[in-house]
Write a protein that holds these residues in place. Structure first.
Motif, PDB file in Angstrom:
ATOM      1  N   GLY A  10       0.808  -1.218   0.000  1.00 22.53           N
ATOM      2  CA  GLY A  10       0.000   0.000   0.000  1.00 22.53           C
ATOM      3  C   GLY A  10       0.833   1.256   0.000  1.00 22.53           C
ATOM      4  N   ASP A  11       1.929   1.240  -0.812  1.00 20.18           N
ATOM      5  CA  ASP A  11       2.826   2.406  -0.874  1.00 20.18           C
ATOM      6  C   ASP A  11       3.317   2.805   0.515  1.00 20.18           C
ATOM      7  OD1 ASP A  11       2.604   2.652  -3.690  1.00 20.18           O
ATOM      8  OD2 ASP A  11       0.738   3.797  -3.489  1.00 20.18           O
ATOM      9  N   THR A  26       1.052  -9.553  -3.280  1.00 21.77           N
ATOM     10  CA  THR A  26       0.929  -8.710  -4.455  1.00 21.77           C
ATOM     11  C   THR A  26       1.067  -9.548  -5.712  1.00 21.77           C
ATOM     12  OG1 THR A  26       1.746  -6.670  -5.504  1.00 21.77           O
ATOM     13  CG2 THR A  26       3.399  -8.175  -4.621  1.00 21.77           C
ATOM     14  N   ILE A  32      -1.479  -4.146  -7.651  1.00 24.48           N
ATOM     15  CA  ILE A  32      -2.355  -4.186  -6.478  1.00 24.48           C
ATOM     16  C   ILE A  32      -1.645  -4.892  -5.337  1.00 24.48           C
ATOM     17  CG2 ILE A  32      -4.457  -4.245  -7.875  1.00 24.48           C
ATOM     18  CD1 ILE A  32      -4.675  -7.265  -6.944  1.00 24.48           C
ATOM     19  N   ASP A  33      -2.040  -4.569  -4.101  1.00 25.25           N
ATOM     20  CA  ASP A  33      -1.585  -5.287  -2.909  1.00 25.25           C
ATOM     21  C   ASP A  33      -2.811  -5.782  -2.158  1.00 25.25           C
ATOM     22  OD1 ASP A  33       1.064  -4.646  -3.478  1.00 25.25           O
ATOM     23  OD2 ASP A  33       1.034  -2.844  -2.211  1.00 25.25           O
ATOM     24  N   CYS A  43      -7.958  -4.593  -0.645  1.00 22.09           N
ATOM     25  CA  CYS A  43      -7.190  -4.519  -1.877  1.00 22.09           C
ATOM     26  C   CYS A  43      -6.778  -3.072  -2.109  1.00 22.09           C
ATOM     27  CB  CYS A  43      -8.011  -5.028  -3.056  1.00 22.09           C
ATOM     28  SG  CYS A  43      -7.125  -4.983  -4.639  1.00 22.09           S
ATOM     29  N   TYR A  44      -5.486  -2.844  -2.167  1.00 28.95           N
ATOM     30  CA  TYR A  44      -4.937  -1.508  -2.411  1.00 28.95           C
ATOM     31  C   TYR A  44      -4.588  -1.408  -3.894  1.00 28.95           C
ATOM     32  CZ  TYR A  44      -1.964   2.649  -1.797  1.00 28.95           C
ATOM     33  OH  TYR A  44      -1.400   3.911  -1.868  1.00 28.95           O
ATOM     34  N   LYS A  46      -3.060   0.640  -6.849  1.00 26.82           N
ATOM     35  CA  LYS A  46      -2.082   1.714  -7.008  1.00 26.82           C
ATOM     36  C   LYS A  46      -2.438   2.612  -8.192  1.00 26.82           C
ATOM     37  CE  LYS A  46       1.400  -1.272  -4.958  1.00 26.82           C
ATOM     38  NZ  LYS A  46       2.696  -1.964  -5.112  1.00 26.82           N
ATOM     39  N   PRO A  52      -4.550   6.479  -5.481  1.00 19.13           N
ATOM     40  CA  PRO A  52      -4.786   5.074  -5.134  1.00 19.13           C
ATOM     41  C   PRO A  52      -6.140   4.908  -4.464  1.00 19.13           C
ATOM     42  CG  PRO A  52      -3.342   6.074  -3.522  1.00 19.13           C
ATOM     43  CD  PRO A  52      -3.560   7.115  -4.596  1.00 19.13           C
ATOM     44  N   ILE A  54      -8.611   1.959  -1.920  1.00 17.22           N
ATOM     45  CA  ILE A  54      -8.669   0.741  -1.114  1.00 17.22           C
ATOM     46  C   ILE A  54     -10.090   0.197  -1.162  1.00 17.22           C
ATOM     47  CG2 ILE A  54      -8.389  -0.270   1.179  1.00 17.22           C
ATOM     48  CD1 ILE A  54      -6.378   1.968   1.789  1.00 17.22           C
TER      49      ILE A  54
END
Length: 312
Positions: A10-11, A26, A32-33, A43-44, A46, A52, A54
């Motif tokens: 998530g950066d 990932t 995505i993460d 789900c994050y 990018k 971004p 979530i």
């Protein structure tokens, strides 16, 4: 192929072992993460342009017989990726003042499968730093507008849009069986409709607007001097196109989502389907394997006809 486990995602917002995070995974393309807790997964998604998002990640299952199929356009229904990449190159050529510019092979994972804004941002960062994104978008849409008008008049690069193998047989069997069909694309309307019209002409299938139960596009391109929809930041891999197709376009409530199957060839599309709450079938030929998104698919097939036994 498995998702890749990483300590931080998530950066930099999430860390394994902190604040209840049990595991972070990932995809190979790092788009995505998945942030996993004991009782939920987030789900994050990018963004190369700083927005971004979530979303809750839900388990998705398909239970035949299908009530509806949600089907991608480029790469799934129509083979056209080289053409659209050439439009990115055309925009880059204008930005750089280099007629005939062609991207490098290493650029391909970053200029296919996502929104035009994501693609052009990558090109700007690598080849034309400092170029305003709106300038790049203007060059791109000018090139596309010309080609699409040529196509609608039966001229231009009609060979650039090839129907997927067995597309007609697959669609007509779904229709005959009473399965609702939605066409879902991140492409802007001015781009997507001439493309599918061209393919339906080739297959002698009539008017696609009459054939499909629902067509959802990325909207109308935002350009100076005319209104447009702000679709560029909401397209695949975000869930909204597929969610709108199923809920608004086909009228399928959340309680019946197990009767819906999405069909995609790109990793961004797979994520979009899954975030919308539906199971996904991946078809060969796109970047699903390369991006490491195979674990997110419930099914993987080489031919559209292989899906009939699954759907029906």
């Amino acid at each position: 192929m498995q998702l890749i486990e990483i300590p931080c995602g998530g950066d930099g917002m999430f860390h394994t072992g902190r604040e209840g995070v049990a595991r972070i995974r990932t995809t190979n393309d790092r788009r995505i993460d998945l942030i996993e807790y004991e009782d939920k997964t987030l789900c994050y998604v990018k963004s190369s342009v700083g927005y971004p998002a979530i979303y809750p990640w839900q388990e998705a299952a398909f239970r035949p017989r299908a009530e509806a199929v949600l089907m991608d356009l480029d790469g799934t229904s129509v083979y056209s990726e080289p053409f659209w990449v050439s439009m990115i190159d055309a925009a880059a050529a204008r930005m750089l003042g280099r007629p005939g510019f062609v991207h490098e092979k290493e650029d391909e994972p970053f200029i296919s499968g996502n929104s035009v804004t994501e693609h052009l941002t990558y090109i700007i960062d690598k080849y034309a730093p400092g170029t305003p994104l709106e300038e790049a978008r203007r060059y791109y849409h000018q090139a596309v507008a010309y080609e699409m008008q040529e196509l609608l008049h039966g001229r231009g690069r009609t060979e650039s849009f090839v129907p997927a193998k067995h597309l007609k047989e697959f669609l007509t069997e779904l229709k005959r069986s009473g399965v609702k069909i939605a066409l879902v694309t991140s492409g802007m309307t001015d781009k997507a409709m001439p493309e599918i019209v061209s393919v339906f002409r080739q297959l002698d299938m009539g008017d696609p607007l009459a054939f499909y139960d629902c067509i959802i596009t990325g909207g109308t391109a935002l350009e100076k001097g005319r209104p447009g929809t702000m679709g560029e930041l909401e397209l695949k891999p975000h869930p909204w196109l597929y969610a709108e197709a199923a809920c608004v376009g086909l009228g399928i409530p959340k309680e019946r989502r197990e009767r819906v199957l999405g069909i995609e060839d790109s990793a961004a599309g797979v994520v979009s389907i899954r975030l919308a709450g539906f199971a996904c079938a991946g078809v060969a030929g796109g970047n699903i394997r390369e991006a490491g998104a195979e674990p997110l698919c419930s099914y993987q097939v080489n031919d559209l006809l292989d899906l009939l036994d699954i759907v029906l």
